[in-house]
Design a protein around this motif. Structure first.
Motif: not given
Ligand code: F6R
Length: 360
Positions: A205-214
């Motif tokens: 469920e991680t949102d890490a990719e979106a955080i990295a994008e941002r």
């Protein structure tokens, strides 16, 4: 091979549920509320007055984690950089336990410190991944983390396995030392047993990719944590700088206002790690950065108060305060990975670094 993954690092991040199951296999007895380390008879550590952990790099962060946990369990302990040990070691005698933490078992700085401790009469244990390594042969006892081979130069799964292994060892030392298992062992053991499942959930469920994008085009990246969140902040920053080549620093949350705050701008995201240890203070520290314009990424469970305050959230499953930092660390590994990928870095082999450093 890498299988379905683009890099060994991502594969190894995803291997953590398995790695932790292997580390725990046969070593915790939830039924009887005991830790079962076959190499150590009951009472082995009864006369140990203090524990020194020695290690470098990521293993040092695991060592610091283990040392803080042991101190919280009421046993005197310190974590020391192996490369500083020869000039700054506290006194050692035969009631001192020295624990060399080394994935490879071949790090020259760590072996030198281990040899020095042995020469001075300390009891020695190594926590390592490699059976037959120099550290495993030279220490009095070896505890193997059983993480399986790690190919990525940046250590990921071995950090988690080391920290779990040091938690087990620490609880055993505290039990021997005090003649009774630590009071909170009953609550810790089931949470330890549940770590592989908690990691599965986190990875799904991680949102890490979106955080990295941002945030991956920022000027600098700060990581803050308190108590057991502090070594995780250090490790989050080390991983980030190793594979993204961007500037990152880890701080104890309370130190931010003693200097680093001068660097904080809207271009310096602050990753705040919440482990359930004085979280309200860490939240206040994060807000001090936010007031100066820094975006705050809260790494914490879903229903945590920090989620409302922060600009972004990386969720970790609810667990014991002794383990929450390890879940937070995995989210940070993923942020580093995705940021490095977006920046097109050679993730598995960062420039200038080697998997095992066999020179001083
Ligand atoms: C960082 C990293 C290094 C090692 C350090 C100690 O990702 O891999 O910092 O942790 O060189 O290595 P070992 O654990 O083999 O003694």
């Amino acid at each position: 091979g890498k299988g379905e993954y683009d890099h060994f690092m991502l594969k190894e991040i995803h291997e953590q549920p398995t790695a932790l199951s292997q580390a725990l296999e046969g070593r915790i007895d939830t039924q009887n509320g005991r830790i079962a380390l076959a190499d150590f008879d009951p009472g082995t550590f009864a006369d140990i007055d203090s524990v020194q952990f020695i290690a470098c790099g990521t293993s040092y962060h695991a060592a610091l984690y283990g040392s803080l946990a042991l101190k919280q369990a009421g046993v005197e302990s310190t974590a020391l950089l192996a490369n500083e040990y020869s000039v700054s070691a506290p006194p050692v005698d035969d009631d001192t336990l020295v624990v060399a933490v080394t994935q490879s078992g071949e790090t020259a700085d760590t072996l030198n410190a281990l040899r020095r401790a042995e020469a001075e009469g300390a009891m020695t244990v190594t926590v390592t991944n490699v059976v037959g390594s120099t550290a495993a042969r030279e220490a009095d006892e070896a505890l193997f983390i059983r993480a399986g081979p790690e190919i990525g130069v940046a250590a990921t799964k071995t950090f988690s396995s080391q920290a779990v292994m040091l938690t087990l060892l620490g609880q055993r030392i505290a039990a021997d030392r005090h003649g009774d298992p630590p009071a909170d062992l009953d609550t810790l053991l089931p949470e330890l047993a549940a770590m592989p499942d908690a990691l599965d959930d986190l990875l799904a469920e991680t949102d890490a990719e979106a955080i990295a994008e941002r945030y991956h085009n920022s000027r600098s990246y700060f990581f803050i944590g308190r108590g057991l969140g502090f070594p995780v902040a250090l490790e989050g920053a080390l991983k980030f700088k190793e594979i993204t080549y961007e500037h990152a620093e880890g701080f104890a949350s309370g130190e931010l206002k003693h200097g680093p705050l001068a660097l904080v701008t809207p271009d310096t995201p602050v990753f705040a790690i919440f482990t359930g240890q004085e979280d309200e203070k860490t939240l206040k520290n994060a807000e001090e950065a936010q007031t100066r314009g820094a975006p705050v990424v809260a790494v914490c469970p879903e229903d945590h108060r920090a989620v409302d305050v922060a600009d972004a959230h990386l969720e970790i499953p609810e667990t014991d305060a002794d383990l929450a930092g390890l879940l937070a660390n995995v989210q940070l590994q993923l942020v580093s990975y995705y940021a490095a990928d977006l920046l097109d870095r050679p993730i598995d082999k960062p420039r200038n670094l080697a998997k095992s450093v066999t020179v001083e």
